[in-house]
Write an enzyme that holds these catalytic residues in place. Structure first.
Site, mmCIF file in Angstrom:
data_model
loop_
_atom_site.group_PDB
_atom_site.id
_atom_site.type_symbol
_atom_site.label_atom_id
_atom_site.label_comp_id
_atom_site.label_asym_id
_atom_site.label_seq_id
_atom_site.Cartn_x
_atom_site.Cartn_y
_atom_site.Cartn_z
ATOM 1 N N SER A 25 0.794 -1.232 0.000
ATOM 2 C CA SER A 25 0.000 0.000 0.000
ATOM 3 C C SER A 25 0.824 1.279 0.000
ATOM 4 O O SER A 25 2.043 1.255 -0.031
ATOM 5 C CB SER A 25 -0.948 0.044 1.187
ATOM 6 N N THR A 57 -1.646 0.537 -6.269
ATOM 7 C CA THR A 57 -1.703 0.039 -4.905
ATOM 8 C C THR A 57 -2.991 0.571 -4.290
ATOM 9 O O THR A 57 -3.879 1.018 -5.005
ATOM 10 C CB THR A 57 -0.436 0.435 -4.104
ATOM 11 N N TYR A 58 -3.092 0.506 -2.972
ATOM 12 C CA TYR A 58 -4.279 1.031 -2.296
ATOM 13 C C TYR A 58 -3.845 1.926 -1.147
ATOM 14 O O TYR A 58 -2.704 1.870 -0.687
ATOM 15 C CB TYR A 58 -5.186 -0.108 -1.811
ATOM 16 N N GLY A 73 5.652 -2.299 1.241
ATOM 17 C CA GLY A 73 5.715 -3.589 0.567
ATOM 18 C C GLY A 73 6.511 -3.519 -0.722
ATOM 19 O O GLY A 73 7.467 -2.751 -0.845
ATOM 20 N N ALA A 74 6.092 -4.312 -1.703
ATOM 21 C CA ALA A 74 6.822 -4.406 -2.971
ATOM 22 C C ALA A 74 6.969 -3.055 -3.659
ATOM 23 O O ALA A 74 7.972 -2.793 -4.330
ATOM 24 C CB ALA A 74 6.120 -5.397 -3.895
ATOM 25 N N ALA A 75 5.991 -2.164 -3.490
ATOM 26 C CA ALA A 75 6.055 -0.830 -4.109
ATOM 27 C C ALA A 75 7.261 -0.034 -3.618
ATOM 28 O O ALA A 75 7.731 0.875 -4.309
ATOM 29 C CB ALA A 75 4.768 -0.064 -3.839
#
EC number: 4.1.1.11
Length: 127
Positions: A25, A57-58, A73-75
């Site tokens: 996110s 993402t959110y 995270g991955a972002a």
């Protein structure tokens, strides 16, 4: 017919943190979310002006008044602290409502404070 239109945009925000070890996110100052009408868990597109990356993402609301823009995270692999990003949300609008649709755009300063709030993006604007 329905069209997918920009609903809100946060323009030229600075990444304050990138946290690889979080579930995922983007965390955004809740005051900024309120100003443009974005909501928690809303799907958003992120555009990194520094490296050209675009990803989705959110939203997770962050502390009010903090100016936080933290990619989680991955972002977090796609940004670095200090990068300039654009956060865009979209709405699916029926054809007959398109003429009334007015997106909100927050232009940010270097401290992630809203410098200008625009309703509907003006044509031919260089920011």
């Amino acid at each position: 017919m329905f069209r997918t239109l920009m609903n809100a945009k946060i323009h030229r925000a600075r990444v304050t943190e990138a946290n690889l070890n979080y579930v995922g996110s983007i965390t955004i100052d809740a005051d900024i979310l309120d100003a443009v009408g974005m909501v928690p868990n809303e799907k958003v597109q992120i555009v990194n002006n520094n490296n050209g990356a675009r990803f989705e993402t959110y939203i997770i609301p962050g502390e009010r008044g903090s100016g936080v823009f933290c990619l989680n995270g991955a972002a977090a692999r796609l940004v670095q602290k200090g990068d300039i990003i654009i956060v865009i949300s979209y709405a699916i609008v029926p054809e007959e409502k398109i003429a009334q649709h007015r997106p909100k755009i927050a232009i940010m300063d270097e401290n992630n404070r809203i410098q200008q709030l625009i309703v509907e993006e003006p044509a031919h604007t260089v920011l």
